[in-house]
Design a protein around this motif. Sequence first.
Motif, PDB file in Angstrom:
ATOM      1  N   PHE A 181       0.802  -1.211   0.000  1.00  0.00           N
ATOM      2  CA  PHE A 181       0.000   0.000   0.000  1.00  0.00           C
ATOM      3  C   PHE A 181       0.835   1.260   0.000  1.00  0.00           C
ATOM      4  O   PHE A 181       0.341   2.331  -0.315  1.00  0.00           O
ATOM      5  CB  PHE A 181      -0.965  -0.002   1.185  1.00  0.00           C
TER       6      PHE A 181
ATOM      7  N   TYR B 121      -5.490   4.071  -4.620  1.00  0.00           N
ATOM      8  CA  TYR B 121      -6.600   3.856  -3.696  1.00  0.00           C
ATOM      9  C   TYR B 121      -7.379   5.151  -3.473  1.00  0.00           C
ATOM     10  O   TYR B 121      -8.616   5.136  -3.406  1.00  0.00           O
ATOM     11  CB  TYR B 121      -6.113   3.287  -2.356  1.00  0.00           C
TER      12      TYR B 121
ATOM     13  N   VAL C  19      -9.552  -4.755   4.705  1.00  0.00           N
ATOM     14  CA  VAL C  19      -8.209  -5.174   5.125  1.00  0.00           C
ATOM     15  C   VAL C  19      -8.051  -6.693   5.091  1.00  0.00           C
ATOM     16  O   VAL C  19      -7.034  -7.200   4.602  1.00  0.00           O
ATOM     17  CB  VAL C  19      -7.905  -4.652   6.550  1.00  0.00           C
TER      18      VAL C  19
ATOM     19  N   MET D 232       0.028   5.810   3.597  1.00  0.00           N
ATOM     20  CA  MET D 232      -1.421   5.934   3.761  1.00  0.00           C
ATOM     21  C   MET D 232      -1.737   6.893   4.914  1.00  0.00           C
ATOM     22  O   MET D 232      -2.589   7.768   4.805  1.00  0.00           O
ATOM     23  CB  MET D 232      -2.054   4.563   4.045  1.00  0.00           C
TER      24      MET D 232
ATOM     25  N   SER E 296       0.904   1.364   6.926  1.00  0.00           N
ATOM     26  CA  SER E 296       1.548   2.082   5.823  1.00  0.00           C
ATOM     27  C   SER E 296       1.722   3.560   6.184  1.00  0.00           C
ATOM     28  O   SER E 296       0.740   4.297   6.335  1.00  0.00           O
ATOM     29  CB  SER E 296       0.701   1.960   4.546  1.00  0.00           C
TER      30      SER E 296
HETATM   31  C1  LIG Z   1      -8.074  -1.076   0.734  1.00  0.00           C
HETATM   32  S1  LIG Z   1      -7.358  -0.116   1.994  1.00  0.00           S
HETATM   33  C2  LIG Z   1      -8.793   0.172   3.025  1.00  0.00           C
HETATM   34  C3  LIG Z   1      -8.708   1.477   3.738  1.00  0.00           C
HETATM   35  C4  LIG Z   1      -9.928   1.865   4.545  1.00  0.00           C
HETATM   36  N1  LIG Z   1     -10.155   0.985   5.677  1.00  0.00           N
HETATM   37  C5  LIG Z   1     -11.175   1.935   3.698  1.00  0.00           C
HETATM   38  O1  LIG Z   1     -12.096   1.138   3.913  1.00  0.00           O
HETATM   39  O2  LIG Z   1     -11.219   2.769   2.809  1.00  0.00           O
HETATM   40  C6  LIG Z   1      -6.494  -1.343   2.927  1.00  0.00           C
HETATM   41  C7  LIG Z   1      -5.619  -0.779   4.041  1.00  0.00           C
HETATM   42  O3  LIG Z   1      -5.186  -1.854   4.868  1.00  0.00           O
HETATM   43  C8  LIG Z   1      -3.882  -1.570   5.293  1.00  0.00           C
HETATM   44  N2  LIG Z   1      -3.267  -2.815   5.744  1.00  0.00           N
HETATM   45  C9  LIG Z   1      -2.522  -3.697   5.040  1.00  0.00           C
HETATM   46  N3  LIG Z   1      -2.126  -4.699   5.834  1.00  0.00           N
HETATM   47  C10 LIG Z   1      -2.645  -4.443   7.066  1.00  0.00           C
HETATM   48  C11 LIG Z   1      -2.562  -5.101   8.329  1.00  0.00           C
HETATM   49  N4  LIG Z   1      -1.901  -6.225   8.487  1.00  0.00           N
HETATM   50  N5  LIG Z   1      -3.196  -4.539   9.387  1.00  0.00           N
HETATM   51  C12 LIG Z   1      -3.896  -3.386   9.236  1.00  0.00           C
HETATM   52  N6  LIG Z   1      -3.990  -2.724   8.068  1.00  0.00           N
HETATM   53  C13 LIG Z   1      -3.380  -3.251   6.997  1.00  0.00           C
HETATM   54  C14 LIG Z   1      -3.223  -0.948   4.097  1.00  0.00           C
HETATM   55  O4  LIG Z   1      -2.065  -0.219   4.438  1.00  0.00           O
HETATM   56  C15 LIG Z   1      -4.348  -0.084   3.559  1.00  0.00           C
HETATM   57  O5  LIG Z   1      -4.292   1.215   4.075  1.00  0.00           O
END
Ligand SMILES: C[S@@+](CC[C@H](N)C(=O)[O-])C[C@H]1O[C@@H](n2cnc3c(N)ncnc32)[C@H](O)[C@@H]1O
Length: 258
Positions: free
Chosen positions: A4, A11, A115, A72, A69
């Motif tokens: 990310f 995104y 997530v 982010m 991230s």
């Molecule tokens: C598709 S985005 C969703 C962002 C937001 N929650 C939304 O619904 O718009 C996925 C997010 O999950 C985060 N992410 C990735 N691995 C993760 C982990 N192990 N724990 C928490 N967040 C994580 C990424 O950095 C990214 O910001």
Amino acid sequence: MTGFDAAGAAYAAHCAGGRGRLRHDLVERRLLAELPERYARILDVGCGTGEMTLRLAAVGHHVTGADPSARMLAVTAGRLAARPELAVRVRLVEAGVDSLPFDRAQFDVVCCHGVLMYLGAPDEAVARLARLVAPGGLLSVLAKNRTSIGVREALTGDYEAARRLIGSGADTSPGNLGLDTRGDTAEALDRLTARHGLVPLPWQGLRIFHDHLDDTWAPDQAVHEAALELEWTASWRSPYRDMGHLVHTLARRPGGGA
Ligand SMILES: C[S@@+](CC[C@H](N)C(=O)[O-])C[C@H]1O[C@@H](n2cnc3c(N)ncnc32)[C@H](O)[C@@H]1O
């Protein structure tokens, strides 16, 4: 750290498009219907570019946004800087679901939206998240719907990919950012949360009729509102909700006078 760090701009563009807006509006509407009117302590895990963190803070809740991230989180911090009136109610923490600096049930709502699909399996993450939900509080999980894998490909005319995904009963398929993402069923998520002492509430299927559109879809306000009402109405009912690209599950921890 995570893919990310590179995918942030893509995104943000997705969130600003018609499909992203529909999804956030549907999730916010459900959360506000379930939330107490007094301010709630909310943890938004994987807050990404901060859309839900800022929306919930804007209606008076106290929100901790956590994301592993740094890129982010920097986007979220930039958006927060443009809304100084929210700063007192928002804190940002650089952490993933496996490194959250909280160790007790101290949140009225724990959100984990978009997530789980990037994680290998949901079990450990759901266990960690459930642990942080206070008595009377809610766990809100938005996941990719395993049941509908292949529908997007079919509706966009990629028949070969759709046939392969549906024929093999695949649990992963290419996501919005070009990364392969994993699906969960609402029923399996409900079973998981119940295992951790929470009581599942009715789940919704999201982006039932609009998932096949691309991020250039930019409906005007009237079309957006009509699409939103249609999606909301269908989101509760099978077989429509089963076809949604996303499932929104909620579960409440008994107690706390709720
Ligand atoms: C598709 S985005 C969703 C962002 C937001 N929650 C939304 O619904 O718009 C996925 C997010 O999950 C985060 N992410 C990735 N691995 C993760 C982990 N192990 N724990 C928490 N967040 C994580 C990424 O950095 C990214 O910001």
